[in-house]
Enzyme design. Structure first.
Site, short mmCIF file in Angstrom:
data_model
loop_
_atom_site.label_atom_id
_atom_site.label_comp_id
_atom_site.label_asym_id
_atom_site.label_seq_id
_atom_site.Cartn_x
_atom_site.Cartn_y
_atom_site.Cartn_z
N LYS A 73 0.82 -1.22 0.00
CA LYS A 73 0.00 0.00 0.00
C LYS A 73 0.84 1.26 0.00
CE LYS A 73 -2.61 0.09 3.55
NZ LYS A 73 -1.74 0.81 4.48
N THR A 75 3.98 1.51 -0.88
CA THR A 75 4.71 1.50 -2.15
C THR A 75 3.85 2.09 -3.26
OG1 THR A 75 5.90 -0.47 -1.41
CG2 THR A 75 5.94 -0.01 -3.78
N ARG A 96 2.48 8.24 7.11
CA ARG A 96 2.75 8.12 8.56
C ARG A 96 4.22 7.82 8.78
NH1 ARG A 96 -0.69 3.28 10.35
NH2 ARG A 96 -0.07 2.61 8.30
N LYS A 107 6.77 -6.83 10.88
CA LYS A 107 6.26 -6.19 9.67
C LYS A 107 7.36 -5.52 8.86
CE LYS A 107 2.65 -2.87 8.32
NZ LYS A 107 3.42 -1.71 7.90
N ALA A 275 -3.19 1.42 13.07
CA ALA A 275 -4.53 1.42 12.49
C ALA A 275 -5.43 0.36 13.09
CB ALA A 275 -4.44 1.21 10.98
N PHE A 303 -3.40 -0.53 7.15
CA PHE A 303 -4.01 -1.86 6.98
C PHE A 303 -5.12 -1.82 5.91
CE2 PHE A 303 -2.45 -2.57 11.51
CZ PHE A 303 -1.33 -3.28 11.10
N PHE A 384 3.13 -8.64 -9.53
CA PHE A 384 4.24 -9.54 -9.23
C PHE A 384 4.60 -10.30 -10.51
CE2 PHE A 384 3.17 -8.55 -4.97
CZ PHE A 384 4.23 -8.93 -4.16
N TRP A 412 6.78 -0.86 -7.95
CA TRP A 412 7.89 -1.49 -7.21
C TRP A 412 9.10 -1.68 -8.14
CZ3 TRP A 412 10.95 -5.87 -7.37
CH2 TRP A 412 11.65 -6.17 -6.19
#
Length: 558
Positions: A73, A75, A96, A107, A275, A303, A384, A412
């Site tokens: 998210k 990214t 954030r 994480k 979150a 999230f 991907f 990405w």
């Protein structure tokens, strides 16, 4: 040839001097405070300066429920901002700040990934400009003044068995969840049960992120309830005369942090409530300032959309009078297959049946954004190399049925270039009709608000309250807090309060086991499931991989 790690890509980048980035926003050297060559703070008083009537478009990035397969998210948020910049738009990204807990836990960092990152990545993921330390210090100053008040005679008649204020530290440390302090001799304080929360779960963090300026922050800090007296009345930080000193500690932290993406797009990284246990959005001041200086602002909620987006829209937008112009919902084919029951080690294989089974999770979030909140949305498929054409087409077909387009996000691997398709769709959406509505109205009861979130957003049949929560509900209504919005503390992994229920479950109820008021932040927290305000480290913490060499170069951050 192997892929470069995020930290290797970040360390090879040649960032611009932060003064050059500030110039893109029309800011001179007198408007910023330098923290080295690549970081600066921007004075929030600049919001009082005119901006020529600029009308900024606000774009919210959210996602499906997170899975171990990863969604990307942040990214995507960074990549679409770089994509907008490539199209010649005046854009700013507002994110954030990462917490040290997840960085050293499970994480990892939160500065994007691949060629869509904000830099300096190591600084942002570690101490950055010290904001979180200041927030922790303000939290713990209040705790110290509270216990000192009791020790010095307890003029306010505080019942030490009904203290709700806890200490905090920005680290995952389960050992500190429940402690007994004040042990020793009479001079060492009053012995009592206590505990620590992680800094990002502190109400100081939430109040900090929702404050409109230093005066508002001081007032919010003053309204914080630290516990109750022997008559059952709330005792506040203002009664302890601590909010002025707390605000003094936060004076500099309140200034948004200016950094940049790998491609030189300006970025504000400021504030960071969790979150799942707090409201999960960057500071109101940073978002407003971004909208003050840029034509397009891309921000995110933590999230999945059931948590971050719902709280962004129902709490932050309500309090700050903001209205998003478009929403990006991030998903990956891999994560959808995981939601469809495929084990993590088999996600690289084409599996249309599992994808079909997992898609309802995405479609529920799309419905929530477009039908509950009535906002224009696009689904971003974070690509991907293992995704097949048939899988991507299936996602497109199902989203089309809900009237929502799908854009492939290749940020990405390609940075802004890979975000152009998504950026173009975002621009189109920001010009669409927008009938934004909240999930619930202010004048509903606390119970009705919680019911609205559970039934409309999660798809639950209803809400059950434990006897303790029911008692707390009655007390909060009696104290006059019914008008406040609700901050649901719920697992991020499922639409339910049971993290093992993936996809789009039906026939379930939500159980609220505790209700607390964050009077300074201005919302009521409803705790569900096994949510705790102090996480623990996993069996193999990410910290085991992090190192620094003789030249001060950090490795292992991701």
């Amino acid at each position: 040839m192997g892929f470069k790690s995020d930290i290797e890509i970040a360390q090879e980048a040649k960032p611009q001097d932060i003064r050059e980035i500030a110039k893109k926003l029309g800011l001179g050297e007198d408007d910023i405070e330098l923290y080295g060559k690549y970081k600066a703070k921007v004075d929030y008083n600049l919001l009082k300066r005119g901006n020529g009537g600029k009308k900024s478009k606000l774009i919210l990035t959210t996602a499906i429920n997170p899975t171990p397969a990863g969604e990307g998210k942040t990214t995507t948020t960074i990549g679409v901002a770089d994509g907008l910049a490539k199209l010649g738009e005046n854009v700013l990204v507002a994110l954030r700040e990462p917490s040290l807990g997840p960085v050293f836990g499970i994480k990892g960092g939160a500065a994007g990934g691949g060629y869509a990152q904000v830099v300096p990545m190591e600084d942002i993921n570690l101490h950055f400009t010290g904001d979180f330390h200041a927030i922790g210090a303000a939290n713990n100053l209040l705790a110290a003044m509270l216990d000192n008040h009791i020790h010095q005679g307890n003029e306010l008649g505080i019942d030490s068995r009904s203290i709700t204020w806890r200490r905090c530290v920005d680290m995952n440390d389960r050992q500190l969840r429940n402690v007994v302090d004040g042990l020793g001799s009479r001079a060492d304080g009053v012995a009592r049960e206590d505990g620590f929360d992680i800094t990002v779960a502190s109400e100081v963090m939430a109040a900090f992120c929702l404050a409109s300026d230093i005066v508002d922050l001081k007032a919010r800090l003053g309204r914080i309830i630290v516990g109750y007296n022997f008559q059952g009345d709330p005792v506040t930080a203002e009664q302890l005369k601590s909010n002025g000193a707390m605000a003094a500690l936060l004076k500099d932290a309140l200034k948004p942090n200016l950094v940049q993406t790998l491609e030189g797009t300006p970025a504000f990284v400021h504030g960071g409530p969790f979150a799942n246990i707090a409201h999960g959005c960057n500071s109101v001041i940073a978002t407003r300032m971004a909208m003050h200086f840029a034509d397009y602002v891309v921000t995110e909620g933590g999230f999945g959309a059931d948590l971050g987006a719902e709280k962004f829209l129902d709490i932050k937008c309500r309090m700050a009078d903001l209205k998003p112009d478009a929403v990006i919902i991030v998903a990956t084919v891999r994560a959808l297959k995981y939601n469809g029951g495929v084990p993590k080690d088999e996600l690289n294989n084409e599996n249309l049946e599992a994808l079909e089974a997992g898609l309802p999770n995405l479609l529920k979030h799309v419905e929530n954004i477009t039908q509950v909140f009535k906002l224009p949305a696009v689904v971003a498929i974070n690509e991907f190399p293992t995704d097949t054409e048939a899988e991507v087409n299936l996602v497109k077909e199902r989203c089309k049925e809900l009237g929502v387009n799908v854009a492939l996000s290749q940020v990405w691997a390609k940075g802004g270039e890979g975000g152009i398709e998504l950026a173009k769709e975002v621009i189109r959406l920001t010009n669409e009709p927008n009938e934004f509505e909240f999930c619930y109205e202010d004048d509903l009861s606390i119970e009705d608000k919680i019911n609205a979130i559970a039934t409309k957003i999660y798809g639950a049949d209803g809400v059950d309250f434990t006897p303790q929560a029911r008692k707390e509900l009655e007390r909060l209504e009696k104290l006059g807090f019914s008008h406040m919005p609700i901050c649901m503390a719920k697992t991020q992994y499922s639409l339910t309060d049971d993290q093992t229920k993936l996809g789009r479950p039906t026939g379930f109820r939500i159980t609220v086991r505790q209700l607390t008021v964050s009077a300074g932040a201005g919302f009521i927290v409803a705790l569900t499931g096994a949510i705790m305000k102090m996480p623990g480290l996993p069996k193999v913490p990410a910290a085991e991989r992090i190192d620094v060499d003789e030249n001060g170069i950090i490795s292992g951050l991701f």
